[in-house]
Design an enzyme around this catalytic site. Structure first.
Site, short mmCIF file in Angstrom:
data_model
loop_
_atom_site.label_atom_id
_atom_site.label_comp_id
_atom_site.label_asym_id
_atom_site.label_seq_id
_atom_site.Cartn_x
_atom_site.Cartn_y
_atom_site.Cartn_z
N VAL A 39 0.83 -1.20 0.00
CA VAL A 39 0.00 0.00 0.00
C VAL A 39 0.87 1.25 0.00
O VAL A 39 0.60 2.21 -0.72
CB VAL A 39 -0.99 0.00 1.19
CG1 VAL A 39 -1.78 1.30 1.25
CG2 VAL A 39 -1.94 -1.19 1.08
N CYS A 40 1.94 1.25 0.78
CA CYS A 40 2.83 2.42 0.84
C CYS A 40 3.49 2.68 -0.51
O CYS A 40 3.61 3.82 -0.94
CB CYS A 40 3.90 2.22 1.92
SG CYS A 40 3.25 1.98 3.58
N SER A 41 3.90 1.61 -1.15
CA SER A 41 4.52 1.73 -2.46
C SER A 41 3.52 2.29 -3.47
O SER A 41 3.83 3.22 -4.22
CB SER A 41 5.02 0.34 -2.89
OG SER A 41 5.64 0.39 -4.14
#
Length: 168
Positions: A59-61
């Site tokens: 998700v962060c990526s």
């Protein structure tokens, strides 16, 4: 107080909750070349600050790549920052591997200055809670999203809409 969970378990956020209308608190984070960066370094620009726990997660990526794409359409008056507690070396490696060039990745690993100033430092994990902040040219916070479940995506459209309102 903001209630946030990580994998559905409640976590404790350290620092002070920031709300729209507040003056943005100052902070010191590190650039990928280990130089200190403060809020004042982008004074006079609109700032979209995307906060993620770790760039090396799905998700962060995705969040960082999404804002990297959006940054192209926001203009020169906008600076897009992604802040995590990843080491600066890991951030540099990730941005090179992902060809991310329109977002500045900054590390809060040293002393959680940003995390505590914006109320997103997760006490139990020493990570930052997923959140979005938009700060105008006069350092006023105009948009805030503390994502309730850290593993979920933020509302990209609302954050981009707020930045575009400030650029008009």
């Amino acid at each position: 107080m903001v209630n946030v969970t990580f994998k559905e378990n409640p976590v404790t956020l350290l620092g002070t909750e920031v709300t729209a209308g507040d003056k943005a608190p100052d902070f010191t984070v590190l650039s990928n070349d280990l130089k200190p960066v403060t809020l004042n370094d982008s004074k006079g620009k609109i700032r979209l600050i995307s906060v993620v726990p770790s760039l090396d997660t799905g998700v962060c990526s995705e969040q960082t790549r999404k804002f990297n794409e959006e940054a192209l359409s926001l203009g020169d008056d906008v600076e897009v920052l992604t802040i995590s507690v990843d080491l600066p070396f890991a951030q540099a490696r990730w941005t090179a591997a992902e060809d991310v060039k329109n977002v500045k990745t900054l590390s809060d690993h040293r002393d959680l200055s940003f995390g505590e100033a914006f109320g997103v430092a997760i006490k139990e994990l020493r990570l930052l809670a997923r959140s979005i902040f938009v700060i105008d040219k006069d350092d006023k916070v105009t948009y805030v999203e503390y994502v309730q479940e850290v593993t979920n995506h933020p509302d990209y459209a609302k954050a981009i809409e707020e930045v575009k309102k400030l650029t008009n």
